[in-house]
Write a protein that holds these residues in place. Structure first.
Motif: not given
Length: 157
Positions: A132-157
């Motif tokens: 479960x530990x590496x599965x939790x790590x992998x899911x967290x990494x995907x969630x962080x990457x997707x979340x960061x992209x969504x947040x960053x794409x919505x920002x005006x620079x």
């Protein structure tokens, strides 16, 4: 410089990815490879023989998942939180809250990506380690990457 970089034909995602890759490379050399090499040298001198390099190498390779998680976390959080103190506070909360919850509910330790260091040591030594530990790590990494992209794409620079 970020606004200037983003005004060039470079995608915002590539800027974040480059920052992540650079941080991982520097940390791999400075915080994992060099200390492991020094430790092997000291252990060889102190104990009169080489340590089990298969265990050390396996641990070093697997242990990299822990700092990689925190690098991804801080870069991901940094896409939305503008304060360095805020990013650090969130990273510290992610570091300590799962341990507190894990004291009450042990399954939380198994699925927490912050437990990947202990998991790496157990796997390197050939001991039982939860899948479960590496599965939790992998899911967290995907969630962080997707979340960061969504947040960053919505920002005006």
């Amino acid at each position: 410089t970020l606004a200037w970089s983003l005004s060039n034909p470079v995608s915002p995602t590539s800027v974040i990815a480059a920052k992540f890759v650079a941080a991982v490379l520097v940390l791999t050399v400075v915080a994992v490879a060099l200390p492991m090499a020094v430790s092997i040298g000291i252990a060889t001198f102190a104990y009169g023989g080489l340590p089990d390099l298969a265990v050390v190498g396996t641990f070093a390779g697997l242990f990299l998942a822990l700092p990689v998680f925190y690098i991804a976390l801080t870069i991901g959080v940094g896409t939305g939180v503008r304060s360095t103190a805020g990013v650090a506070a969130i990273a510290f909360a992610v570091m300590f809250v799962p341990q507190i919850i894990g004291g009450l509910l042990p399954i939380a330790n198994e699925i927490s990506p912050t437990s990947i260091g202990a998991w790496a040591m157990a796997v390197a030594k050939g001991q039982a380690a939860s899948a479960l530990t590496p599965i939790g790590w992998l899911i967290s990494m995907v969630a962080i990457a997707v979340g960061a992209k969504l947040v960053f794409d919505r920002q005006e620079l």
